[in-house]
Design a protein around this motif. Structure first.
Motif, mmCIF file in Angstrom:
data_model
loop_
_atom_site.group_PDB
_atom_site.id
_atom_site.type_symbol
_atom_site.label_atom_id
_atom_site.label_comp_id
_atom_site.label_asym_id
_atom_site.label_seq_id
_atom_site.Cartn_x
_atom_site.Cartn_y
_atom_site.Cartn_z
ATOM 1 N N SER A 2 -26.814 22.394 27.342
ATOM 2 C CA SER A 2 -27.493 21.523 26.465
ATOM 3 C C SER A 2 -26.996 19.997 26.675
ATOM 4 C CB SER A 2 -27.033 22.042 25.173
ATOM 5 O OG SER A 2 -25.678 21.689 24.749
ATOM 6 N N TYR A 3 -27.924 19.073 25.954
ATOM 7 C CA TYR A 3 -27.632 17.708 26.176
ATOM 8 C C TYR A 3 -27.752 17.180 24.709
ATOM 9 C CZ TYR A 3 -29.375 18.080 31.121
ATOM 10 O OH TYR A 3 -29.284 18.510 32.149
ATOM 11 N N PHE A 4 -26.908 16.131 24.396
ATOM 12 C CA PHE A 4 -26.932 15.621 23.231
ATOM 13 C C PHE A 4 -26.531 13.985 23.540
ATOM 14 C CE2 PHE A 4 -22.678 17.171 24.000
ATOM 15 C CZ PHE A 4 -21.742 16.334 23.585
ATOM 16 N N LEU A 5 -26.700 13.085 22.327
ATOM 17 C CA LEU A 5 -26.141 11.909 22.444
ATOM 18 C C LEU A 5 -24.930 11.906 21.367
ATOM 19 C CD1 LEU A 5 -29.601 10.023 21.751
ATOM 20 C CD2 LEU A 5 -28.268 9.949 23.809
ATOM 21 N N GLY A 6 -23.956 11.247 21.930
ATOM 22 C CA GLY A 6 -22.592 11.280 21.388
ATOM 23 C C GLY A 6 -21.656 10.247 21.660
ATOM 24 N N PHE A 7 -20.371 10.444 21.047
ATOM 25 C CA PHE A 7 -19.505 9.343 21.180
ATOM 26 C C PHE A 7 -18.055 9.931 21.531
ATOM 27 C CE2 PHE A 7 -22.443 8.406 18.091
ATOM 28 C CZ PHE A 7 -23.085 7.074 18.516
ATOM 29 N N PHE A 8 -17.200 9.256 22.102
ATOM 30 C CA PHE A 8 -15.996 9.921 22.651
ATOM 31 C C PHE A 8 -14.804 9.040 21.976
ATOM 32 C CE2 PHE A 8 -18.740 11.693 25.303
ATOM 33 C CZ PHE A 8 -18.464 13.210 25.547
ATOM 34 N N PRO A 9 -13.679 9.492 21.558
ATOM 35 C CA PRO A 9 -12.452 8.706 21.194
ATOM 36 C C PRO A 9 -11.841 8.091 22.264
ATOM 37 C CG PRO A 9 -12.176 10.749 20.769
ATOM 38 C CD PRO A 9 -13.389 10.830 21.222
ATOM 39 N N ASP A 10 -11.284 6.839 22.190
ATOM 40 C CA ASP A 10 -10.520 6.333 23.137
ATOM 41 C C ASP A 10 -9.209 7.265 23.578
ATOM 42 O OD1 ASP A 10 -8.603 5.526 21.313
ATOM 43 O OD2 ASP A 10 -9.548 3.666 21.050
ATOM 44 N N GLN A 11 -8.356 6.860 24.361
ATOM 45 C CA GLN A 11 -7.281 7.657 24.919
ATOM 46 C C GLN A 11 -6.340 7.662 23.686
ATOM 47 O OE1 GLN A 11 -6.124 5.870 28.629
ATOM 48 N NE2 GLN A 11 -7.369 7.256 29.707
ATOM 49 N N LYS A 12 -5.921 6.472 23.123
ATOM 50 C CA LYS A 12 -4.927 6.449 22.113
ATOM 51 C C LYS A 12 -5.542 7.352 20.902
ATOM 52 C CE LYS A 12 -2.574 3.248 18.958
ATOM 53 N NZ LYS A 12 -2.525 1.947 18.628
ATOM 54 N N ALA A 13 -6.549 7.444 20.531
ATOM 55 C CA ALA A 13 -7.166 8.151 19.332
ATOM 56 C C ALA A 13 -7.098 9.944 19.853
ATOM 57 C CB ALA A 13 -8.460 8.047 18.940
ATOM 58 N N ASN A 14 -7.412 10.029 21.274
ATOM 59 C CA ASN A 14 -7.387 11.312 21.681
ATOM 60 C C ASN A 14 -5.880 11.870 21.720
ATOM 61 O OD1 ASN A 14 -7.284 13.506 23.979
ATOM 62 N ND2 ASN A 14 -9.571 12.913 24.035
ATOM 63 N N TYR A 15 -5.038 11.043 22.099
ATOM 64 C CA TYR A 15 -3.814 11.603 21.864
ATOM 65 C C TYR A 15 -3.301 12.145 20.701
ATOM 66 C CZ TYR A 15 1.459 11.732 22.387
ATOM 67 O OH TYR A 15 2.718 12.040 22.238
ATOM 68 N N LYS A 16 -3.513 11.168 19.605
ATOM 69 C CA LYS A 16 -3.138 11.429 18.253
ATOM 70 C C LYS A 16 -4.034 12.903 17.676
ATOM 71 C CE LYS A 16 -2.124 6.874 16.895
ATOM 72 N NZ LYS A 16 -2.435 5.876 16.172
ATOM 73 N N ILE A 17 -5.165 12.944 18.276
ATOM 74 C CA ILE A 17 -5.980 14.297 17.791
ATOM 75 C C ILE A 17 -5.302 15.466 18.346
ATOM 76 C CG2 ILE A 17 -8.250 15.470 18.000
ATOM 77 C CD1 ILE A 17 -9.415 12.463 17.829
ATOM 78 N N ARG A 18 -5.020 15.252 19.587
ATOM 79 C CA ARG A 18 -4.118 16.587 20.258
ATOM 80 C C ARG A 18 -2.945 16.829 19.506
ATOM 81 N NH1 ARG A 18 -4.179 15.713 26.675
ATOM 82 N NH2 ARG A 18 -5.938 14.605 26.940
ATOM 83 N N LYS A 19 -2.298 15.810 19.017
ATOM 84 C CA LYS A 19 -0.979 16.359 18.064
ATOM 85 C C LYS A 19 -1.548 16.868 16.836
ATOM 86 C CE LYS A 19 2.536 13.430 18.041
ATOM 87 N NZ LYS A 19 3.429 12.156 17.657
ATOM 88 N N VAL A 20 -2.555 16.335 16.231
ATOM 89 C CA VAL A 20 -3.034 16.909 15.118
ATOM 90 C C VAL A 20 -3.559 18.605 15.376
ATOM 91 C CG1 VAL A 20 -5.105 17.261 13.230
ATOM 92 C CG2 VAL A 20 -4.007 14.987 14.147
ATOM 93 N N VAL A 35 -8.349 31.242 17.300
ATOM 94 C CA VAL A 35 -9.156 29.959 17.458
ATOM 95 C C VAL A 35 -9.691 29.455 18.892
ATOM 96 C CG1 VAL A 35 -9.596 27.583 16.507
ATOM 97 C CG2 VAL A 35 -8.251 29.342 15.096
ATOM 98 N N ARG A 36 -10.794 29.370 19.176
ATOM 99 C CA ARG A 36 -11.142 28.590 20.265
ATOM 100 C C ARG A 36 -11.136 27.426 20.122
ATOM 101 N NH1 ARG A 36 -15.325 31.762 18.851
ATOM 102 N NH2 ARG A 36 -16.681 29.778 18.871
ATOM 103 N N TRP A 37 -10.052 26.444 20.508
ATOM 104 C CA TRP A 37 -9.768 25.271 20.325
ATOM 105 C C TRP A 37 -10.507 24.589 21.270
ATOM 106 C CZ3 TRP A 37 -7.739 24.216 16.160
ATOM 107 C CH2 TRP A 37 -6.801 25.012 15.296
ATOM 108 N N VAL A 38 -10.993 23.373 20.930
ATOM 109 C CA VAL A 38 -11.686 22.149 21.684
ATOM 110 C C VAL A 38 -10.666 21.716 22.798
ATOM 111 C CG1 VAL A 38 -13.093 20.050 21.885
ATOM 112 C CG2 VAL A 38 -13.605 21.831 20.090
ATOM 113 N N LYS A 39 -11.227 21.633 24.016
ATOM 114 C CA LYS A 39 -10.511 20.982 25.120
ATOM 115 C C LYS A 39 -10.282 19.449 24.844
ATOM 116 C CE LYS A 39 -12.356 23.991 28.741
ATOM 117 N NZ LYS A 39 -13.184 24.276 29.735
ATOM 118 N N PRO A 40 -9.117 18.833 24.897
ATOM 119 C CA PRO A 40 -8.789 17.627 24.481
ATOM 120 C C PRO A 40 -9.726 16.452 25.015
ATOM 121 C CG PRO A 40 -6.960 18.536 24.713
ATOM 122 C CD PRO A 40 -7.846 19.560 25.391
#
Length: 191
Positions: A2-20, A35-40
């Motif tokens: 599939s194809y979509f338009l989207g946005f990605f968090p920067d590395q700092k936000a990504n790291y914090k999301i991983r901790k969450v 749970v099938r967790w999303v890959k960081p």
């Protein structure tokens, strides 16, 4: 695929999301709920679903149409962890959006005008972190929502933010994401 338009968090936000995700994962493990967790590396915010097929001509036309869309860079800050984005989609584990949601809705409105398509779903700005792999009983659902609400308070999720400077055309195939095109904010330069 599939194809979509989207946005990605920067590395700092990504790291914090991983901790969450690590912290909230404990709740589901305690209840023995898979749970099938999303890959960081694929944490993202989807804006517009383009469909399962997107050939080279469609890409060319998309790049021409997107060049007519102008958006200023804006900041997205995340909110609380939630379970179930709608009554029929209770298995989604996600982070809601505190700030930036209105900008996302406005941008989606512009994109839908420029790029008519099949994606007419109700738009709830969010960042998916996982999907429950079983049907939850009402009691399991209530207990999870309560525990998720309690842990959300202690994780300072509202401090997670990132600036949206570009929008991506993303190809998703079996959980692997490929960035097909990048569109910069304001100037709408195609990369």
């Amino acid at each position: 695929m599939s194809y979509f338009l989207g946005f990605f968090p920067d590395q700092k936000a990504n790291y914090k999301i991983r901790k969450v995700v690590g912290e909230v994962g404990r709740i589901f493990r305690d209840f023995d709920i898979p749970v099938r967790w999303v890959k960081p590396e694929t944490f993202h915010i989807s804006l517009y679903i383009l469909g399962d097929h997107f050939n080279i001509i469609q890409r060319f036309l998309l790049s021409r149409k997107i060049q007519r869309i102008s958006f200023e860079p804006f900041t997205i800050s995340l909110g609380k962890i939630k379970l179930g984005i709608s009554r029929k989609y209770k298995e989604l584990v996600y982070l809601d959006i505190n700030e930036g949601g209105e900008e996302l809705r406005e941008l989606l409105h512009i994109v839908r005008k420029e790029i008519p398509g099949k994606d007419s779903s109700t738009f709830v700005p969010h960042l998916t972190i996982g999907r429950v792999s079983k049907d939850l009983s009402e009691e399991e659902y209530r207990n999870l929502v309560k525990d998720i609400h309690n842990i959300s308070k202690s994780l300072n999720i509202e401090e997670i933010s990132f600036t949206v400077n570009e929008m991506y055309l993303v190809k998703s195939k079996q959980g692997v994401y490929s960035l097909v095109m990048k569109f910069d904010a304001k100037s709408n330069m195609l990369s």
